[in-house]
Design a protein around this motif. Sequence first.
Motif, PDB file in Angstrom:
ATOM      1  N   MET A  85      12.060  12.248  -4.143  1.00  0.00           N
ATOM      2  CA  MET A  85      11.390  11.025  -3.702  1.00  0.00           C
ATOM      3  C   MET A  85      10.433  11.392  -2.575  1.00  0.00           C
ATOM      4  O   MET A  85      10.753  12.237  -1.738  1.00  0.00           O
ATOM      5  N   THR A  86       9.284  10.748  -2.567  1.00  0.00           N
ATOM      6  CA  THR A  86       8.319  10.967  -1.504  1.00  0.00           C
ATOM      7  C   THR A  86       7.558   9.673  -1.253  1.00  0.00           C
ATOM      8  O   THR A  86       7.366   8.879  -2.172  1.00  0.00           O
ATOM      9  N   ARG A 141       0.792  -1.232   0.000  1.00  0.00           N
ATOM     10  CA  ARG A 141       0.000   0.000   0.000  1.00  0.00           C
ATOM     11  C   ARG A 141       0.820   1.275   0.000  1.00  0.00           C
ATOM     12  O   ARG A 141       0.284   2.352  -0.183  1.00  0.00           O
ATOM     13  N   THR A 142       2.117   1.164   0.222  1.00  0.00           N
ATOM     14  CA  THR A 142       2.965   2.356   0.221  1.00  0.00           C
ATOM     15  C   THR A 142       4.172   2.134  -0.675  1.00  0.00           C
ATOM     16  O   THR A 142       4.594   1.003  -0.909  1.00  0.00           O
ATOM     17  N   CYS A 143       4.695   3.245  -1.159  1.00  0.00           N
ATOM     18  CA  CYS A 143       5.895   3.175  -1.996  1.00  0.00           C
ATOM     19  C   CYS A 143       6.618   4.504  -1.925  1.00  0.00           C
ATOM     20  O   CYS A 143       6.067   5.516  -1.479  1.00  0.00           O
ATOM     21  N   ARG A 152       1.222  20.339  -6.286  1.00  0.00           N
ATOM     22  CA  ARG A 152       2.369  19.664  -5.668  1.00  0.00           C
ATOM     23  C   ARG A 152       3.393  19.287  -6.737  1.00  0.00           C
ATOM     24  O   ARG A 152       3.092  19.174  -7.917  1.00  0.00           O
ATOM     25  N   GLY A 153       4.612  19.040  -6.279  1.00  0.00           N
ATOM     26  CA  GLY A 153       5.710  18.706  -7.173  1.00  0.00           C
ATOM     27  C   GLY A 153       5.466  17.469  -8.020  1.00  0.00           C
ATOM     28  O   GLY A 153       5.874  17.423  -9.182  1.00  0.00           O
ATOM     29  N   LYS A 154       4.799  16.465  -7.452  1.00  0.00           N
ATOM     30  CA  LYS A 154       4.559  15.227  -8.212  1.00  0.00           C
ATOM     31  C   LYS A 154       3.746  15.515  -9.473  1.00  0.00           C
ATOM     32  O   LYS A 154       4.093  15.074 -10.569  1.00  0.00           O
ATOM     33  N   VAL A 168       8.245   8.131 -14.373  1.00  0.00           N
ATOM     34  CA  VAL A 168       8.413   8.121 -12.915  1.00  0.00           C
ATOM     35  C   VAL A 168       8.804   6.715 -12.482  1.00  0.00           C
ATOM     36  O   VAL A 168       8.687   5.757 -13.251  1.00  0.00           O
ATOM     37  N   SER A 169       9.256   6.606 -11.250  1.00  0.00           N
ATOM     38  CA  SER A 169       9.567   5.287 -10.705  1.00  0.00           C
ATOM     39  C   SER A 169       8.972   5.166  -9.318  1.00  0.00           C
ATOM     40  O   SER A 169       8.748   6.157  -8.624  1.00  0.00           O
TER      41      SER A 169
END
Length: 161
Positions: free
Chosen positions: A29-30, A14-16, A49-51, A61-62
């Motif tokens: 990276m976030t 659920r997170t990356c 936001r930056g993303k 993106v990765s």
Amino acid sequence: MTAEERREFVRAHRTCVFGYGRRHDGPSMTIVYYVMDGDDILVSTMAERGKAKAVRRNPKVSLCVMDEKWPPTYLQVYCDASVETDVEAATDLMMRIAGVMAGQPMPDSVRGQVRQGALAEKRVVLRLRPYETFETPPRHVYSAKDIEGLTHSLGQRLPWK
């Protein structure tokens, strides 16, 4: 891991760490929560936001999807990304991600509040379409005896499907 095992690894977490190129300086990276939509990965963010800005500049993106238990296992996923601005899609995604965070689906009774938040924060959906993964076989040391014969190998790039 086989291609299906890699896709299941991403589905099961659920997170990356979301990585993208910045206009200046090095990569950024976030940590983000995400959900799957078929083979696509969805991330919620604010339009300013930056993303979101980075994806509009360069859709490459990765992600580094990490297991949440020790010892850490991870899979890097390379994606083509796009920004979707539909408020209903952003609301749906926020509802799903809130459910992932809470460990249970959000009731429809909070949808109005979530929609208001999506409008106030100018939320967008980042749709990530994976095309390749990179895996490095994990090597862990649990005790001094594990050092004997410990070797490392090169990782490998593998197609998403």
